[in-house]
Design a protein around this motif. Structure first.
Motif, PDB file in Angstrom:
ATOM      1  N   ARG A  97       0.851  -0.877   0.189  1.00 25.18           N
ATOM      2  CA  ARG A  97      -0.108   0.252  -0.060  1.00 25.18           C
ATOM      3  C   ARG A  97       1.205   1.142   0.010  1.00 25.18           C
ATOM      4  O   ARG A  97       0.315   1.944  -0.918  1.00 25.18           O
ATOM      5  CB  ARG A  97      -1.134  -0.057   1.027  1.00 25.18           C
ATOM      6  N   ILE A  98       2.246   0.823   1.094  1.00 25.02           N
ATOM      7  CA  ILE A  98       3.144   2.333   0.662  1.00 25.02           C
ATOM      8  C   ILE A  98       3.242   2.592  -0.483  1.00 25.02           C
ATOM      9  O   ILE A  98       3.765   3.470  -0.721  1.00 25.02           O
ATOM     10  CB  ILE A  98       3.988   1.869   1.646  1.00 25.02           C
ATOM     11  N   GLU A 101       1.053   4.460  -3.470  1.00 25.77           N
ATOM     12  CA  GLU A 101       0.608   5.328  -3.154  1.00 25.77           C
ATOM     13  C   GLU A 101       0.812   6.316  -4.622  1.00 25.77           C
ATOM     14  O   GLU A 101      -0.539   6.834  -4.823  1.00 25.77           O
ATOM     15  CB  GLU A 101       0.886   6.146  -1.678  1.00 25.77           C
ATOM     16  N   LEU A 102       2.344   6.780  -4.620  1.00 25.92           N
ATOM     17  CA  LEU A 102       2.268   7.769  -5.091  1.00 25.92           C
ATOM     18  C   LEU A 102       1.990   7.249  -7.334  1.00 25.92           C
ATOM     19  O   LEU A 102       1.752   7.632  -7.758  1.00 25.92           O
ATOM     20  CB  LEU A 102       3.875   8.087  -5.597  1.00 25.92           C
ATOM     21  N   LEU A 104      -0.633   5.358  -7.462  1.00 26.90           N
ATOM     22  CA  LEU A 104      -1.811   5.277  -8.021  1.00 26.90           C
ATOM     23  C   LEU A 104      -2.205   7.076  -8.385  1.00 26.90           C
ATOM     24  O   LEU A 104      -2.850   7.815  -9.167  1.00 26.90           O
ATOM     25  CB  LEU A 104      -2.792   5.529  -6.756  1.00 26.90           C
ATOM     26  N   VAL A 105      -1.326   7.584  -7.354  1.00 29.56           N
ATOM     27  CA  VAL A 105      -1.884   9.392  -7.579  1.00 29.56           C
ATOM     28  C   VAL A 105      -1.584   9.561  -9.033  1.00 29.56           C
ATOM     29  O   VAL A 105      -2.432  10.485  -9.748  1.00 29.56           O
ATOM     30  CB  VAL A 105      -0.668  10.003  -6.207  1.00 29.56           C
ATOM     31  N   HIS A 106      -0.359   9.488  -9.706  1.00 26.82           N
ATOM     32  CA  HIS A 106      -0.080   9.561 -10.592  1.00 26.82           C
ATOM     33  C   HIS A 106      -0.819   9.176 -11.950  1.00 26.82           C
ATOM     34  O   HIS A 106      -0.676   9.372 -13.510  1.00 26.82           O
ATOM     35  CB  HIS A 106       1.433   9.738 -11.195  1.00 26.82           C
TER      36      HIS A 106
ATOM     37  N   ARG C  17      -2.893  -9.144  -0.991  1.00 32.88           N
ATOM     38  CA  ARG C  17      -3.435  -8.055  -0.563  1.00 32.88           C
ATOM     39  C   ARG C  17      -4.277  -8.161   0.546  1.00 32.88           C
ATOM     40  O   ARG C  17      -4.635  -8.298   1.765  1.00 32.88           O
ATOM     41  CB  ARG C  17      -4.302  -6.987  -0.964  1.00 32.88           C
ATOM     42  N   TYR C 196       4.164  11.174   2.135  1.00 32.11           N
ATOM     43  CA  TYR C 196       2.781  11.254   0.718  1.00 32.11           C
ATOM     44  C   TYR C 196       2.566  12.528   0.177  1.00 32.11           C
ATOM     45  O   TYR C 196       2.154  12.911  -0.474  1.00 32.11           O
ATOM     46  CB  TYR C 196       1.606  10.905   1.835  1.00 32.11           C
ATOM     47  N   THR C 199       4.129  11.909  -3.106  1.00 30.42           N
ATOM     48  CA  THR C 199       3.735  11.917  -4.325  1.00 30.42           C
ATOM     49  C   THR C 199       2.616  12.999  -4.958  1.00 30.42           C
ATOM     50  O   THR C 199       2.373  12.854  -5.637  1.00 30.42           O
ATOM     51  CB  THR C 199       2.717  10.831  -3.502  1.00 30.42           C
ATOM     52  N   GLY C 201       0.298  13.723  -4.156  1.00 35.43           N
ATOM     53  CA  GLY C 201      -1.324  13.393  -3.507  1.00 35.43           C
ATOM     54  C   GLY C 201      -1.796  15.693  -3.078  1.00 35.43           C
ATOM     55  O   GLY C 201      -1.072  16.096  -2.515  1.00 35.43           O
ATOM     56  N   ARG C 205      -7.087  13.795   0.352  1.00 42.02           N
ATOM     57  CA  ARG C 205      -6.017  12.169  -0.609  1.00 42.02           C
ATOM     58  C   ARG C 205      -5.642  12.365   1.021  1.00 42.02           C
ATOM     59  O   ARG C 205      -6.174  10.660   1.557  1.00 42.02           O
ATOM     60  CB  ARG C 205      -5.900  12.085  -1.177  1.00 42.02           C
ATOM     61  N   ARG C 209      -7.244   9.073   3.233  1.00 41.13           N
ATOM     62  CA  ARG C 209      -6.243   8.123   3.263  1.00 41.13           C
ATOM     63  C   ARG C 209      -5.812   7.290   4.202  1.00 41.13           C
ATOM     64  O   ARG C 209      -5.429   6.124   3.692  1.00 41.13           O
ATOM     65  CB  ARG C 209      -5.759   7.858   1.931  1.00 41.13           C
ATOM     66  N   HIS C 210      -4.855   8.449   3.943  1.00 45.58           N
ATOM     67  CA  HIS C 210      -3.331   7.759   5.268  1.00 45.58           C
ATOM     68  C   HIS C 210      -3.750   9.064   7.050  1.00 45.58           C
ATOM     69  O   HIS C 210      -3.079   7.618   7.311  1.00 45.58           O
ATOM     70  CB  HIS C 210      -3.011   8.914   4.748  1.00 45.58           C
TER      71      HIS C 210
END
Lengths: 247, 275, 299
Positions: A97-98, A101-102, A104-106, C17, C196, C199, C201, C205, C209-210
């Motif tokens: 998941r960590i 994240e990037l 997914l954002v992009h 997952r 984060y 990223t 985001g 977000r 999410r976090h």
């Protein structure tokens, strides 16, 4: 990606902690910033990454001035690795998941593939993918933190004391990994550390900071030979020389 | 013999089973400076804490011998331990921030430490405290005595901790990573100060650290621990000619300013070492 | 099958997952199962919820059927918990009352928890002017005594279950907002949140999410501990005639009407009182146990 920092000043409230720092880093080079706690070295790095908005002066990547609020595309080019591998990973998320994240954002494609590749690039087993940070050792966590930066396929990596929380044997592995990655991917590094030996191992040029000023810029070779001008540089050097050898 | 540890084993019970953290450590210490060096999880701090009986009660401690100046620590009562801890043996911890009371002045805390052990009036204790602060080479002891812990730097805080530990004239000083939260320039000063005080006063010193070359500068002997075992014990001056592959590996894998290495050698751990 | 699931969930190297998530929850469940008070609490709550759901099957009488000839009867084989002042069977009313009371509590929580969480996290993450505005609003609501504000609110609308739920919700969210804000402040400056931000985001977000998932365990604990006080507020409103209206068998309202003969026919008031007591206690046990097992340092 070249980096130009010109007369950078950073304040926390009324207190100025970085008082006009300037330096340039050529594409593919590695620049080290050394200094003691409170010298402002980490603050410089965080401002470069876009984590601090209270600065003035010029921060430019590839000749382009970085805006105060960085657009998302900026983070595909510039990434950062933090000091404490225990505090830099979300405690309730799996490594998978960590890392995702990037991408997914992009809106990147083939995320599964990318994660598998980046895990092997930092020499982590694929089995680490669905584990939680607390199930990994300090060295493994720092590899995850490096993988998280790499998944953006950046050109610049900002390293904030990446090994100072690790045991020396693990530090050696991480420093080797960082050296290999730079060679493979032609990355530009800016690394901050309080340890001269670590800095000179990875960086060819070093800026010495004290009390918000960068008082000297010197090549690793000159530092080794003792061709330094500022008293603080000399003090750090002699301590490092004296204490790194066993009695 | 100030400290005599033979075949010390320390373990923890947990939901998932029994975890043995220290697996048969033997150490002896007289009026000398012994460094215990090891990576995180090697059991170096646990060993020192067991000696002061500072481990949680569910810890399982076994030893053939665990003595401080002939007193058996295993059977010592809490009352007996109080006469040892802080009085005959001082303990300096990593970060002075967490060891000093934030709402009392430094002078009153040092004076209190002195009074607890020596008695006397408050005024006399404060004078003694200022004298102690002078001994740990604080330049303006009166000013520092009047300030609060958050007003002084980490190095100064550690000096204050040392001054408090010195108040009852202990015979042994245990320092657990006393300088790893400090800058390099301050680190050397503090270690030099500890070394001087210990030599002057004829005390024993147990210096626990992860930094092998550093420790060797301030100790007579060094014990290298790995995974709950003492790998090797040697004179600090013989460190360069250390025999054990673990000790050699630790020294080799450090980057060096003066002797640059293209690649750092990686420490390969041999299961044979633990036999 | 059971053993296979156990091995699969507790695998140290999960391969998907889903397996990792199941493993995490299974470990929490194993920890929880070891907590006897927590298990007692969970069992009591499960029983009461079961009773409320299956009330029509379990009831021996129609809860609204009056039998004036047999009013205020003592417990007997026919009426297990006796009858009330209109001759209605207290046992059956208790079962149906569980639906109303527990339903109110759940409705309040569903309304309150997300609102408090969102307001707290947003205020804590952005800080500055956003924080000031949101927190002063929170303070305004916090400044009123809960029951008084709820009473005023119900009086302004019309007495009834829906108004009571809204009124309690209106007074119950500020503590959650404060708690979520405090929790957010402790993680806002941490390196993993900084990572984060790197990223690219959006702040939303990052918050949703976090940060929010980190506040949820504390929130769950707070909510379960507050359940009892929500039940008591609901019962108090019922008691004061501002909550559920007759002939609806809400527990608080049942006690309220029984107050006139509390010395002569004590069971009429005592039975719903005991029910409230057990449910509140059970939620407290559950909350304490959840606090232990959901603490990330505990695992």
């Amino acid at each position: 990606m070249t980096i130009e920092i010109d007369n950078l000043r950073i304040s926390f409230g009324d207190k100025q902690v970085v008082k006009g720092v300037s330096f340039n880093v050529a594409r593919g080079a590695s620049f080290g910033i050394v200094g003691e706690s409170g010298s402002g070295k980490s603050t410089v790095l965080r401002a470069m990454a876009g984590l601090n908005n209270d600065w003035s002066g010029r921060i430019a990547f590839s000749g382009e001035d970085a805006p105060l609020f960085r657009p998302p595309a900026f983070f595909r080019k510039v990434q950062m690795v933090f000091q404490d591998p225990y505090g830099s990973l979300h405690p309730r998320q799996t490594i998978d998941r960590i890392l995702s994240e990037l991408p997914l954002v992009h809106g990147m494609d083939n995320i599964d593939d990318r994660i598998a590749k980046v895990l092997s690039a930092v020499a982590l087993p694929q089995t680490a993918r669905f584990r939680y940070p607390h199930q990994l050792s300090g060295g493994q966590r720092q590899r995850v933190a490096i993988a998280r930066a790499l998944i953006a396929e950046p050109e610049v990596l900002l390293l904030d004391e990446p090994t100072s929380a690790l045991d020396v044997s693990v530090q050696a592995e991480i420093l080797n990994l960082l050296a290999d990655l730079r060679a493979e991917r032609n990355l530009t590094y800016v690394m901050v550390s309080h340890n001269l030996s670590v800095i000179t191992h990875l960086c060819t040029e070093v800026g010495v900071m004290i009390d918000g000023h960068m008082v000297e810029q010197v090549t690793a070779e000159d530092l080794r030979l003792g061709n330094v001008n500022h008293a603080h540089t000399r003090e750090l050097r002699s301590l490092s020389v004296e204490l790194e050898e066993p009695a | 013999m100030l400290v005599d540890i033979q075949n010390l084993k320390i373990g923890f019970k947990s939901r998932t089973g029994f975890h043995q953290a220290v697996k048969g450590v033997s150490l002896k210490l007289g009026t000398e400076k012994l460094g215990i060096v090891g990576e995180s999880g090697s059991g170096k701090s646990l060993t020192a804490r067991a000696l002061m009986k500072l481990l949680p009660t569910q810890t399982v401690i076994e030893a053939d011998k665990l003595e401080f100046d002939g007193i058996d620590i295993r059977s010592a009562s809490e009352k007996q331990m109080r006469t040892i801890r802080g009085k005959r043996a001082g303990f300096i911890l990593q970060d002075p921030k967490y060891s000093l009371n934030p709402v009392k002045t430094i002078g009153s805390q040092v004076a209190e430490a002195w009074r607890t052990h020596k008695g006397g009036s408050k005024r006399a204790a404060l004078e003694a405290a200022i004298n102690l602060l002078e001994q740990v080479k604080i330049r303006d002891p009166r000013k520092v005595a009047a300030s609060y812990p958050h007003e002084v730097s980490g190095g100064m805080g550690q000096r204050v901790m040392i001054a408090m530990m010195l108040a009852p004239d202990p015979e042994l000083l245990i320092a657990d990573e006393p300088t790893s939260a400090l800058d390099a320039t301050v680190q050397a000063e503090i270690l030099r100060l500890i070394e001087e005080l210990v030599s002057e006063r004829g005390m024993g010193l147990l210096l626990i650290s992860h930094d092998l070359p550093l420790v060797s500068h301030f100790c007579d002997r060094v014990a290298v621990m790995y995974a709950g075992h003492v790998m090797e014990e040697l004179k600090a001056s013989d460190l360069l000619s250390a025999q054990h592959p673990y000790t050699r590996g630790l020294l080799n894998c450090m980057p060096s300013l003066m002797h640059p290495k293209e690649r750092l050698p990686v420490l390969t751990r041999d299961p044979e070492w633990l036999k | 099958m059971n053993a296979t699931f156990r091995n699969w969930a507790l695998d140290e190297n999960p391969s998907s997952r889903r397996q990792a998530a199941w493993g995490n929850w299974y470990r929490i469940w194993l920890n929880f199962r070891g907590n006897s008070l927590g298990m007692i609490g969970l069992t009591i709550i499960a029983i009461f919820i079961g009773i409320a759901i299956f009330a029509p099957l379990l009831a021996t009488h129609d809860p609204a059927a009056q039998d004036l000839a047999n009013r205020l009867a003592a417990p007997s084989a026919l009426h297990w918990f006796g009858t009330d002042e209109l001759g209605r069977d207290i046992y059956s009313r208790l079962l149906y009352g569980g639906r109303v009371t527990l339903g109110m509590v759940i409705a309040v929580v569903v309304l309150v928890a997300p609102i408090g969480l969102a307001i707290g996290c947003i205020a804590g993450y952005f800080g500055g002017i956003v924080d000031t505005i949101l927190m002063r609003i929170t303070d305004i609501f916090l400044a009123f005594p809960r029951l008084v504000l709820a009473l005023a609110f119900v009086a302004a609308l019309k007495p009834g279950v829906e108004s009571a739920v809204l009124a309690i919700a209106l007074t119950a969210w500020p503590p959650y907002a404060r708690m979520a804000r405090a929790e957010t402040l402790t993680v806002r400056g941490s390196d993993f949140i900084a990572a984060y931000r790197l990223t690219g985001g959006s702040s939303w977000r990052i918050i949703f999410r976090h940060i929010m998932p980190l506040c949820v365990p504390t929130l769950i604990v707070r909510v379960t501990l507050d359940m009892s006080s929500i039940i008591i507020t609901a019962a108090s409103l019922g008691f004061l005639g501002m909550g559920a209206q007759p002939p609806s068998p809400e527990w608080g309202a049942m006690i309220a009407t029984a107050k006139r003969f509390i010395f002569e026919q004590w069971w009429v008031a005592a039975i719903p009182g005991i029910a409230i007591f057990f449910v509140s206690l059970a939620f407290n046990f559950l909350g304490d146990a959840l606090r232990d097992v959901l603490d990330p340092k505990g695992n």
